[in-house]
Design a protein around this motif. Structure first.
Motif, PDB file in Angstrom:
ATOM      1  N   ASP A 286       0.826  -1.210   0.000  1.00 53.16           N
ATOM      2  CA  ASP A 286       0.000   0.000   0.000  1.00 53.16           C
ATOM      3  C   ASP A 286       0.862   1.263   0.000  1.00 53.16           C
ATOM      4  O   ASP A 286       0.550   2.234  -0.691  1.00 53.16           O
ATOM      5  N   ALA A 287       1.959   1.246   0.763  1.00 53.56           N
ATOM      6  CA  ALA A 287       2.864   2.389   0.788  1.00 53.56           C
ATOM      7  C   ALA A 287       3.528   2.591  -0.575  1.00 53.56           C
ATOM      8  O   ALA A 287       3.685   3.728  -1.037  1.00 53.56           O
ATOM      9  N   LEU A 288       3.902   1.498  -1.224  1.00 57.54           N
ATOM     10  CA  LEU A 288       4.504   1.588  -2.555  1.00 57.54           C
ATOM     11  C   LEU A 288       3.521   2.167  -3.567  1.00 57.54           C
ATOM     12  O   LEU A 288       3.886   3.033  -4.372  1.00 57.54           O
ATOM     13  N   LYS A 289       2.266   1.720  -3.522  1.00 58.39           N
ATOM     14  CA  LYS A 289       1.263   2.240  -4.447  1.00 58.39           C
ATOM     15  C   LYS A 289       1.007   3.727  -4.202  1.00 58.39           C
ATOM     16  O   LYS A 289       0.884   4.501  -5.160  1.00 58.39           O
ATOM     17  N   ALA A 290       0.931   4.130  -2.925  1.00 58.65           N
ATOM     18  CA  ALA A 290       0.694   5.537  -2.606  1.00 58.65           C
ATOM     19  C   ALA A 290       1.857   6.406  -3.082  1.00 58.65           C
ATOM     20  O   ALA A 290       1.643   7.490  -3.635  1.00 58.65           O
ATOM     21  N   ARG A 291       3.072   5.942  -2.880  1.00 58.04           N
ATOM     22  CA  ARG A 291       4.236   6.711  -3.329  1.00 58.04           C
ATOM     23  C   ARG A 291       4.281   6.812  -4.845  1.00 58.04           C
ATOM     24  O   ARG A 291       4.585   7.878  -5.402  1.00 58.04           O
ATOM     25  N   ALA A 292       3.975   5.712  -5.538  1.00 59.48           N
ATOM     26  CA  ALA A 292       3.959   5.737  -6.997  1.00 59.48           C
ATOM     27  C   ALA A 292       2.897   6.710  -7.506  1.00 59.48           C
ATOM     28  O   ALA A 292       3.133   7.450  -8.469  1.00 59.48           O
ATOM     29  N   GLN A 293       1.757   6.734  -6.856  1.00 66.21           N
ATOM     30  CA  GLN A 293       0.696   7.649  -7.264  1.00 66.21           C
ATOM     31  C   GLN A 293       1.109   9.106  -7.029  1.00 66.21           C
ATOM     32  O   GLN A 293       0.896   9.958  -7.893  1.00 66.21           O
TER      33      GLN A 293
END
Length: 68
Positions: A52-59
């Protein structure tokens, strides 16, 4: 190109295998009453929070790049 596809396929098969193994270890049907307590290979709660942290950072990074 085939090497990269093979690496990605291998990683997906590894994750799927570990997930199936862990789900069998924590299943009450598979373990029964006399089974010993065993630990899973992956802490799936931590893996989910990292994903979830990776997806948020990518976004966030995508929004930052697309504003320019």
């Amino acid at each position: 190109m085939r090497m990269f596809v093979g690496m990605i396929l291998g990683a997906l098969l590894l994750v799927a295998g570990v997930y199936i193994y862990d789900s069998m270890q924590t299943s009450s049907v598979a373990n029964g009453q006399v089974a010993q307590a065993s630990r899973t290979i992956v802490n799936w709660d931590v893996a989910q929070s990292d994903w979830d942290a990776l997806k948020a950072r990518a976004q966030r990074d995508w929004v930052k790049l697309s504003e320019k």
